[in-house]
Scaffold this motif. Structure first.
Motif, PDB file in Angstrom:
ATOM      1  N   GLY A  35      31.664  54.649 -54.782  1.00  0.00           N
ATOM      2  CA  GLY A  35      31.331  54.478 -53.290  1.00  0.00           C
ATOM      3  C   GLY A  35      29.755  54.793 -53.159  1.00  0.00           C
ATOM      4  O   GLY A  35      29.147  55.558 -53.963  1.00  0.00           O
ATOM      5  N   PHE A  74      40.051  50.181 -45.323  1.00  0.00           N
ATOM      6  CA  PHE A  74      39.406  50.422 -46.628  1.00  0.00           C
ATOM      7  C   PHE A  74      40.213  49.867 -48.000  1.00  0.00           C
ATOM      8  O   PHE A  74      39.636  49.981 -49.019  1.00  0.00           O
ATOM      9  CB  PHE A  74      39.491  51.958 -46.900  1.00  0.00           C
ATOM     10  CG  PHE A  74      38.436  52.944 -46.213  1.00  0.00           C
ATOM     11  CD1 PHE A  74      37.148  53.172 -46.502  1.00  0.00           C
ATOM     12  CD2 PHE A  74      39.023  53.496 -44.981  1.00  0.00           C
ATOM     13  CE1 PHE A  74      36.285  53.654 -45.930  1.00  0.00           C
ATOM     14  CE2 PHE A  74      37.881  54.299 -44.230  1.00  0.00           C
ATOM     15  CZ  PHE A  74      36.491  54.196 -44.852  1.00  0.00           C
ATOM     16  N   VAL A 106      35.167  57.564 -50.446  1.00  0.00           N
ATOM     17  CA  VAL A 106      35.453  56.123 -50.066  1.00  0.00           C
ATOM     18  C   VAL A 106      36.207  55.449 -51.135  1.00  0.00           C
ATOM     19  O   VAL A 106      37.156  54.914 -50.811  1.00  0.00           O
ATOM     20  CB  VAL A 106      34.036  55.269 -50.019  1.00  0.00           C
ATOM     21  CG1 VAL A 106      34.141  53.949 -49.936  1.00  0.00           C
ATOM     22  CG2 VAL A 106      33.384  55.946 -48.473  1.00  0.00           C
ATOM     23  N   SER A 142      30.646  59.720 -49.879  1.00  0.00           N
ATOM     24  CA  SER A 142      30.375  58.452 -50.869  1.00  0.00           C
ATOM     25  C   SER A 142      31.299  58.576 -51.971  1.00  0.00           C
ATOM     26  O   SER A 142      32.010  57.511 -52.283  1.00  0.00           O
ATOM     27  CB  SER A 142      28.771  58.305 -51.277  1.00  0.00           C
ATOM     28  OG  SER A 142      28.589  59.359 -52.304  1.00  0.00           O
ATOM     29  N   ALA A 192      29.514  57.987 -44.017  1.00  0.00           N
ATOM     30  CA  ALA A 192      29.934  58.439 -45.097  1.00  0.00           C
ATOM     31  C   ALA A 192      30.125  59.968 -44.567  1.00  0.00           C
ATOM     32  O   ALA A 192      30.957  60.803 -44.868  1.00  0.00           O
ATOM     33  CB  ALA A 192      28.830  58.261 -46.206  1.00  0.00           C
TER      34      ALA A 192
END
Length: 395
Positions: free
Chosen positions: A154, A395, A383, A380, A203
């Motif tokens: 991510g 996602f 993710v 991050s 994020a």
């Protein structure tokens, strides 16, 4: 941190979503902690047989681990199941104005190893080189079995970096390459893993949803004050992106009505860039605002001068968000030292109570975020897990 629709990108290598019922049980355990098969059956609505088969499969794959059986008053002992931190791994990348963070993360959202690089401004080729070498270094410390468990990468990155060249003090033309850059695809091609990038404030909001929000607010607006201010929106425990991936773009909010000229935006007064500028002009090291437990008189004077501009503007934005979203809370976090973040929040609360008419609105609940400087890096790393295990289709 201002948001730009085109920055939300995904590499060509895609995650394969796990079957829905597997994701359901994993998310129940992630939310509630250890759960027995009977607990999971009740919470999921699945049959006992289906829940048992799925749990056994997830244990066999290493995503769940069984705890010690607990004897009840009646019946057979109950075995609790929890996430296995080593069952899956991710790599998270945070690209900032002055620093790059690359970290490995375990399945329970804990950072395993973090590498930090610092620079004067985010030059694309330098960032790309440092990202690739840092990921190589992280992989170099893993066994083959651990590398095989990395589900993806991510990237948390400010939007439209090329537009902020003068603001961040970069030489003319040195950041122009960002306009056509696709860092996610470059990283994916280098490592053969799915890569997803999103706005760095989004994020940070993800990190608050997953590892903050202790009050369990079902709906909250999120303000993150970094080099540039940014935000996010959480609804039902999920990040709400909007139709164009721009939900929570508070940096672009006007802070005044005008009948001539152009109204200034929130980012122009409530961003830490201007605090740093003032410190540099006074010959002071800006890093003290982020890492020092106590700042001395010159820093304090500069910080309070910045507060006099930033806090009222953030309060103005909070009133606007409250009117349109009607959230349970507005959560404010920053990359400042926690003591300074709390001072900022206190000043925002004072501005809200002293200068605004609240009639027609629910009571504003302005709360402190819980991840601070690490929020964007944590988000991050989360993710890639969401890309494979989230119940949310975005996602």
């Amino acid at each position: 941190m201002p948001k730009d629709e085109k920055t939300q990108s995904t590499s060509k290598v895609q995650n394969s979503l796990r079957p829905y019922n597997e994701r359901l049980l994993i998310n129940l355990i992630r939310t509630d902690g250890e759960m027995s098969k009977a607990d999971l059956t009740r919470a999921s609505g699945l049959s006992a047989q289906t829940a048992t088969v799925i749990v056994n499969r997830l244990v066999e794959e290493g995503l769940l681990k069984a705890g010690k059986a607990v004897k009840g008053k009646v019946g057979q002992p109950s075995t609790p199941y929890s996430l296995n931190p080593e069952g899956a791994l991710s790599i998270g990348i945070k690209v900032g104005r002055r620093s790059l963070e690359v970290a490995s993360m375990s399945f329970d959202y804990k950072i395993v190893k973090r590498l930090v690089k610092r620079y004067d401004f985010p030059h694309l080729e330098t960032i790309k080189r440092d990202v690739l070498s840092s990921i190589d270094a992280l992989f170099g410390e893993m066994s083959q079995q651990q590398r095989d468990k990395v589900v993806g990468i991510g990237i948390a990155i400010p939007d439209d970096l090329s537009a902020w060249e003068a603001t961040v003090g970069a030489p003319a033309g040195e950041m122009a390459d960002w306009a056509d850059a696709d860092l996610a695809n470059d990283v994916s091609e280098a490592f053969g893993l799915p890569v997803k990038s999103l706005n760095d404030a989004s994020a940070a909001c993800l990190a608050e949803i997953a590892l903050g929000n202790s009050a369990r607010h079902a709906c909250f607006a999120y303000f993150y004050i970094g080099t540039f201010i940014g935000g996010g929106v959480a609804i039902g425990g999920q990040l709400f992106n909007g139709q164009h991936n721009l939900a929570g773009a508070i940096a672009s909010l006007p802070i005044a009505a005008t009948s001539s000229g152009v109204a200034p935006q929130l980012l122009e007064g409530a961003s830490l860039h201007y605090l740093e500028q003032a410190a540099n002009a006074a010959g002071l090291n800006e890093e003290s605002f982020y890492h020092d437990d106590d700042i001395d008189a010159p820093f304090t004077a500069i910080f309070h001068e910045w507060l006099e501009t930033a806090a009222p503007q953030i309060a103005f934005a909070a009133m606007s968000v409250q009117a349109f979203l009607d959230p349970d809370a507005i959560i404010v976090d920053s990359s400042l030292h926690p003591k300074l973040t709390f001072k900022l929040i206190d000043k925002v609360r004072t501005a809200l109570s002293s200068h605004y008419d609240h009639r027609g609105l629910a009571q504003l609940n302005v709360s402190a975020g819980e991840n601070g400087l690490s929020a964007r890096a944590i988000g991050s790393g989360i993710v890639p897990f969401l890309s494979e295990f989230s119940l949310e289709s975005s996602f």
